[in-house]
Write a protein that holds these residues in place. Structure first.
Motif, mmCIF file in Angstrom:
data_model
loop_
_atom_site.group_PDB
_atom_site.id
_atom_site.type_symbol
_atom_site.label_atom_id
_atom_site.label_comp_id
_atom_site.label_asym_id
_atom_site.label_seq_id
_atom_site.Cartn_x
_atom_site.Cartn_y
_atom_site.Cartn_z
ATOM 1 N N GLY A 73 0.820 -1.213 0.000
ATOM 2 C CA GLY A 73 0.000 0.000 0.000
ATOM 3 C C GLY A 73 0.853 1.261 0.000
ATOM 4 O O GLY A 73 0.486 2.269 -0.614
ATOM 5 N N HIS A 74 1.985 1.176 0.667
ATOM 6 C CA HIS A 74 2.858 2.355 0.687
ATOM 7 C C HIS A 74 3.476 2.605 -0.681
ATOM 8 O O HIS A 74 3.707 3.756 -1.056
ATOM 9 N N LEU A 75 3.723 1.539 -1.417
ATOM 10 C CA LEU A 75 4.263 1.726 -2.768
ATOM 11 C C LEU A 75 3.225 2.386 -3.674
ATOM 12 O O LEU A 75 3.554 3.259 -4.483
ATOM 13 N N GLU A 76 1.954 1.962 -3.503
ATOM 14 C CA GLU A 76 0.878 2.619 -4.265
ATOM 15 C C GLU A 76 0.786 4.087 -3.914
ATOM 16 O O GLU A 76 0.589 4.950 -4.764
ATOM 17 N N ARG A 77 0.901 4.332 -2.617
ATOM 18 C CA ARG A 77 0.838 5.705 -2.142
ATOM 19 C C ARG A 77 1.965 6.527 -2.762
ATOM 20 O O ARG A 77 1.773 7.676 -3.145
ATOM 21 N N LEU A 78 3.121 5.918 -2.903
ATOM 22 C CA LEU A 78 4.250 6.608 -3.525
ATOM 23 C C LEU A 78 4.002 6.863 -5.005
ATOM 24 O O LEU A 78 4.459 7.873 -5.551
ATOM 25 N N ASP A 79 3.265 5.955 -5.646
ATOM 26 C CA ASP A 79 2.899 6.199 -7.046
ATOM 27 C C ASP A 79 2.011 7.438 -7.135
ATOM 28 O O ASP A 79 2.177 8.272 -8.027
ATOM 29 N N PHE A 80 1.079 7.514 -6.200
ATOM 30 C CA PHE A 80 0.191 8.679 -6.176
ATOM 31 C C PHE A 80 1.004 9.945 -5.972
ATOM 32 O O PHE A 80 0.846 10.937 -6.690
ATOM 33 N N ILE A 81 1.892 9.915 -5.006
ATOM 34 C CA ILE A 81 2.717 11.090 -4.712
ATOM 35 C C ILE A 81 3.552 11.476 -5.923
ATOM 36 O O ILE A 81 3.636 12.653 -6.300
ATOM 37 N N ALA A 82 4.147 10.482 -6.568
ATOM 38 C CA ALA A 82 4.986 10.764 -7.737
ATOM 39 C C ALA A 82 4.161 11.387 -8.847
ATOM 40 O O ALA A 82 4.576 12.359 -9.487
ATOM 41 N N ALA A 83 2.961 10.835 -9.068
ATOM 42 C CA ALA A 83 2.102 11.384 -10.121
ATOM 43 C C ALA A 83 1.732 12.824 -9.797
ATOM 44 O O ALA A 83 1.810 13.709 -10.653
ATOM 45 N N ALA A 84 1.344 13.049 -8.551
ATOM 46 C CA ALA A 84 0.922 14.398 -8.168
ATOM 47 C C ALA A 84 2.077 15.383 -8.304
ATOM 48 O O ALA A 84 1.892 16.512 -8.765
ATOM 49 N N LYS A 85 3.282 14.939 -7.921
ATOM 50 C CA LYS A 85 4.442 15.820 -8.072
ATOM 51 C C LYS A 85 4.712 16.124 -9.542
ATOM 52 O O LYS A 85 4.955 17.276 -9.913
ATOM 53 N N ARG A 86 4.661 15.094 -10.366
ATOM 54 C CA ARG A 86 4.902 15.327 -11.794
ATOM 55 C C ARG A 86 3.892 16.293 -12.372
ATOM 56 O O ARG A 86 4.197 17.056 -13.279
ATOM 57 N N LEU A 87 2.665 16.228 -11.852
ATOM 58 C CA LEU A 87 1.630 17.133 -12.370
ATOM 59 C C LEU A 87 1.714 18.509 -11.727
ATOM 60 O O LEU A 87 0.887 19.376 -11.996
ATOM 61 N N GLY A 88 2.705 18.714 -10.895
ATOM 62 C CA GLY A 88 2.944 20.069 -10.399
ATOM 63 C C GLY A 88 2.291 20.398 -9.071
ATOM 64 O O GLY A 88 2.308 21.544 -8.646
ATOM 65 N N LEU A 89 1.704 19.420 -8.390
ATOM 66 C CA LEU A 89 1.123 19.710 -7.077
ATOM 67 C C LEU A 89 2.235 19.809 -6.054
ATOM 68 O O LEU A 89 3.269 19.149 -6.157
ATOM 69 N N GLU A 90 2.017 20.633 -5.048
ATOM 70 C CA GLU A 90 3.018 20.787 -4.004
ATOM 71 C C GLU A 90 2.727 19.831 -2.850
ATOM 72 O O GLU A 90 1.607 19.361 -2.678
ATOM 73 N N LEU A 91 3.757 19.567 -2.053
ATOM 74 C CA LEU A 91 3.636 18.535 -1.035
ATOM 75 C C LEU A 91 2.525 18.807 -0.023
ATOM 76 O O LEU A 91 1.812 17.864 0.348
ATOM 77 N N PRO A 92 2.301 20.034 0.431
ATOM 78 C CA PRO A 92 1.188 20.255 1.361
ATOM 79 C C PRO A 92 -0.165 19.935 0.720
ATOM 80 O O PRO A 92 -1.056 19.383 1.384
ATOM 81 N N GLU A 93 -0.289 20.255 -0.568
ATOM 82 C CA GLU A 93 -1.507 19.925 -1.312
ATOM 83 C C GLU A 93 -1.685 18.409 -1.378
ATOM 84 O O GLU A 93 -2.775 17.868 -1.177
ATOM 85 N N ILE A 94 -0.600 17.724 -1.660
ATOM 86 C CA ILE A 94 -0.627 16.266 -1.751
ATOM 87 C C ILE A 94 -1.003 15.663 -0.398
ATOM 88 O O ILE A 94 -1.777 14.713 -0.317
#
Lengths: 142, 142
Positions: free
Chosen positions: B41-62
DNA sequence: TTAGACCTTAAACCCAGGTTGAAGGTCAAG
DNA sequence: CTTGACCTTCAACCTGGGTTTAAGGTCTAA
């Protein structure tokens, strides 16, 4: 001309003018009381700096260019600017490609998320979460 | 799964995984010895984080999105994601416009500089210097 | 002569997203 | 039982382009 007048006429804050002096980009003479004493040439120099910044050059690069303009020939300045501008143009094109790619990824993500069914279930690894994580692959840095 | 395995499988350095935990983005259980213990589940979560970062979202938003995904409904996640994606799309379009403008300014500067006559004169406020400073007006921040 | 507007300096702080280092605990193999 | 590879924490450091603050000097007008 004292620093506040330069600040007002150029739109660059006095703190930034002092910072530029520290960087070796903009040196002013000094009045006997120790105050910086600027002239019209410094305002021109600030125009150059502003243009270079807007075009994406970094301050150390700008410093090198200004040193060259201060000591070198007109031809030398031209020869230094040309590859720099070419590199900036290439960099802007790279960024345009990446941003265009990003635009497509964002549209794809939007479509994926829009297509998720509404549901009051908890959304740990479902629908929007997965749809979102699944998009945006193959996108490098910016 | 210990932190180095997650680092290897996700490509995210262990130091960054610890940093994400500090931010409240990625919390792992702990083994009795105090080591972090991750699962798929943590790896999936990291996929989400990576996608959100690539799309330009900032960490607090994520972080906010992930909190919502952890506690809220699927519909809620979707409703949070939609305006965020719309805003990112608008931001990317703004940046594309600015970069396109910048591209034109760079081309203009290049043409100006190319047109300067070669000269062994000192180049304080002449030719390339002026040609360059004269371009690039009316360009806002990036 | 004193208020207040200006100037000076050096040093610390800001942003984001981490990275690095020091000091120390845990565990498997030889 | 020790070596080496892991793991832990907390705190400090990094980039770039400045901004802010503290402590103090200078100038002008009332």
């Amino acid at each position: 001309m004292k620093i506040s007048e330069v600040a007002e006429r150029s739109g660059v804050p006095a703190s930034t003018l002092r910072y530029y002096e520290r960087l070796g980009i903009l040196a002013a003479r000094r009045s006997p009381n120790g105050y910086r004493d600027f002239d019209e040439g410094h305002l021109e120099r600030l125009d150059f700096i502003a243009a270079a910044k807007r075009l994406g050059l970094e301050l150390p690069e700008i410093r090198r260019l200004l040193e060259l303009a201060d000591t070198g020939t007109c031809t030398g300045v031209k020869a230094a600017l040309q590859p720099l501008l070419a590199e900036q143009i290439a960099a802007v094109e790279r960024r345009l490609r990446i941003l265009t790619e990003l635009q497509q990824q964002l549209s794809a993500a939007q479509a994926h998320v829009d297509a998720c069914p509404d549901s009051d279930e908890p959304c740990r690894s479902e629908c929007a979460f997965r749809a979102f994580a699944g998009t945006a692959a193959g996108l490098d840095q910016e």
